[in-house]
Design a protein around this motif. Sequence first.
Motif, mmCIF file in Angstrom:
data_model
loop_
_atom_site.group_PDB
_atom_site.id
_atom_site.type_symbol
_atom_site.label_atom_id
_atom_site.label_comp_id
_atom_site.label_asym_id
_atom_site.label_seq_id
_atom_site.Cartn_x
_atom_site.Cartn_y
_atom_site.Cartn_z
ATOM 1 N N LEU A 4 -19.207 3.322 3.463
ATOM 2 C CA LEU A 4 -17.968 2.575 3.592
ATOM 3 C C LEU A 4 -18.078 1.598 4.756
ATOM 4 O O LEU A 4 -18.432 1.992 5.868
ATOM 5 C CB LEU A 4 -16.813 3.541 3.835
ATOM 6 C CG LEU A 4 -15.403 2.934 3.841
ATOM 7 C CD1 LEU A 4 -15.018 2.498 2.435
ATOM 8 C CD2 LEU A 4 -14.405 3.941 4.396
ATOM 9 N N VAL A 15 -16.366 8.590 0.556
ATOM 10 C CA VAL A 15 -15.725 8.808 1.848
ATOM 11 C C VAL A 15 -16.024 10.213 2.345
ATOM 12 O O VAL A 15 -15.851 11.199 1.611
ATOM 13 C CB VAL A 15 -14.196 8.614 1.727
ATOM 14 C CG1 VAL A 15 -13.518 8.827 3.072
ATOM 15 C CG2 VAL A 15 -13.881 7.231 1.179
ATOM 16 N N ILE A 19 -5.999 1.830 -3.004
ATOM 17 C CA ILE A 19 -7.203 2.628 -3.272
ATOM 18 C C ILE A 19 -6.760 4.039 -3.627
ATOM 19 O O ILE A 19 -6.244 4.771 -2.784
ATOM 20 C CB ILE A 19 -8.158 2.640 -2.059
ATOM 21 C CG1 ILE A 19 -8.488 1.205 -1.621
ATOM 22 C CG2 ILE A 19 -9.435 3.401 -2.400
ATOM 23 C CD1 ILE A 19 -9.353 1.118 -0.367
ATOM 24 N N LEU A 45 -10.838 4.083 5.662
ATOM 25 C CA LEU A 45 -10.413 3.709 4.314
ATOM 26 C C LEU A 45 -8.953 3.248 4.317
ATOM 27 O O LEU A 45 -8.615 2.214 3.735
ATOM 28 C CB LEU A 45 -10.588 4.893 3.366
ATOM 29 C CG LEU A 45 -10.260 4.622 1.896
ATOM 30 C CD1 LEU A 45 -11.360 3.790 1.252
ATOM 31 C CD2 LEU A 45 -10.073 5.925 1.123
ATOM 32 N N TYR A 100 -11.384 6.044 -4.375
ATOM 33 C CA TYR A 100 -12.204 6.733 -3.393
ATOM 34 C C TYR A 100 -12.681 8.052 -3.978
ATOM 35 O O TYR A 100 -12.023 8.673 -4.804
ATOM 36 C CB TYR A 100 -11.453 6.970 -2.080
ATOM 37 C CG TYR A 100 -10.294 7.935 -2.191
ATOM 38 C CD1 TYR A 100 -10.476 9.313 -2.088
ATOM 39 C CD2 TYR A 100 -9.004 7.461 -2.390
ATOM 40 C CE1 TYR A 100 -9.426 10.192 -2.192
ATOM 41 C CE2 TYR A 100 -7.928 8.334 -2.494
ATOM 42 C CZ TYR A 100 -8.144 9.701 -2.400
ATOM 43 O OH TYR A 100 -7.092 10.565 -2.520
ATOM 44 N N HIS A 120 -9.674 -0.005 -7.526
ATOM 45 C CA HIS A 120 -10.327 0.569 -6.355
ATOM 46 C C HIS A 120 -10.005 2.054 -6.253
ATOM 47 O O HIS A 120 -8.844 2.459 -6.325
ATOM 48 C CB HIS A 120 -9.856 -0.152 -5.084
ATOM 49 C CG HIS A 120 -10.196 -1.613 -5.068
ATOM 50 N ND1 HIS A 120 -11.136 -2.147 -4.223
ATOM 51 C CD2 HIS A 120 -9.733 -2.650 -5.816
ATOM 52 C CE1 HIS A 120 -11.232 -3.455 -4.446
ATOM 53 N NE2 HIS A 120 -10.381 -3.769 -5.402
ATOM 54 N N GLU A 158 -7.343 7.946 -5.670
ATOM 55 C CA GLU A 158 -8.387 8.943 -5.893
ATOM 56 C C GLU A 158 -9.054 8.712 -7.239
ATOM 57 O O GLU A 158 -8.391 8.436 -8.243
ATOM 58 C CB GLU A 158 -7.798 10.349 -5.843
ATOM 59 C CG GLU A 158 -8.854 11.437 -5.975
ATOM 60 C CD GLU A 158 -8.291 12.834 -5.795
ATOM 61 O OE1 GLU A 158 -9.094 13.787 -5.744
ATOM 62 O OE2 GLU A 158 -7.060 12.971 -5.695
ATOM 63 N N ASN A 201 -15.385 4.045 -3.593
ATOM 64 C CA ASN A 201 -15.742 4.208 -2.189
ATOM 65 C C ASN A 201 -16.044 5.674 -1.908
ATOM 66 O O ASN A 201 -15.176 6.536 -2.094
ATOM 67 C CB ASN A 201 -14.576 3.758 -1.299
ATOM 68 C CG ASN A 201 -14.231 2.296 -1.488
ATOM 69 O OD1 ASN A 201 -14.984 1.416 -1.092
ATOM 70 N ND2 ASN A 201 -13.090 2.028 -2.109
#
Length: 210
Positions: A155, A180, A199, A188, A25, A23, A201, A178
């Motif tokens: 999201l 964001v 989660i 988040l 973002y 996962h 980067e 994700n």
Amino acid sequence: MAMDAVEAPVPPLQNSHSSQSRHFYLAVDRLQFKMETLKDLLGLVGRRPRLPIVVCCSTRDELDSVCSTFSSLPFISLSVLYSDLAEAERALILEKFQQVTARWNQVYHVGTENEDEDGKDEQRSHMIVVTDACLPVLASGESPVSGHLLINYELPTKKETYMRRMATCLAADGVVINMVVGGEVVTLKSIEESSGIGIQEMPMQILDIL
């Protein structure tokens, strides 16, 4: 791609699906840059042959915007799941995407590949765009689409929605990105902490993790 530095703690993972999936973002500077950022992202990942991609939106308006922007990309075959889709057409879209994921697994997990029977079209990535209201309904007998890459263009605000997207749209060893914007960082982190999913980067070399 425009990205901000966001500190994201990485708690221990708590379930087998999320422990295998990864996962990330992708922070977008401003809302007006979001579609352009998605365009940059798909320009990279969409060129991976046969990659099964699912893009999740929260609203029909955003789904329509995504589809109108990317329907003509030559390297991606795009399908849409929306509320007024005929049942037979929905079933066909889901079945075709499951064939795509089966072919992906055969090539990249088993390591076998037949000669391309259907020409260059079969070398394209395949992408389904869907809203939360139209996700596969496992309780009614529909099978998950099991994309290798799940992009949360919008999201979700609740952990339960995030987990449902995973259960219905993501392969066990898949990748979640994700997108964001601004204040969504708080959402988040809330999803991360309540679900026990780390989660991180998104790395610049995204193709290295697909």
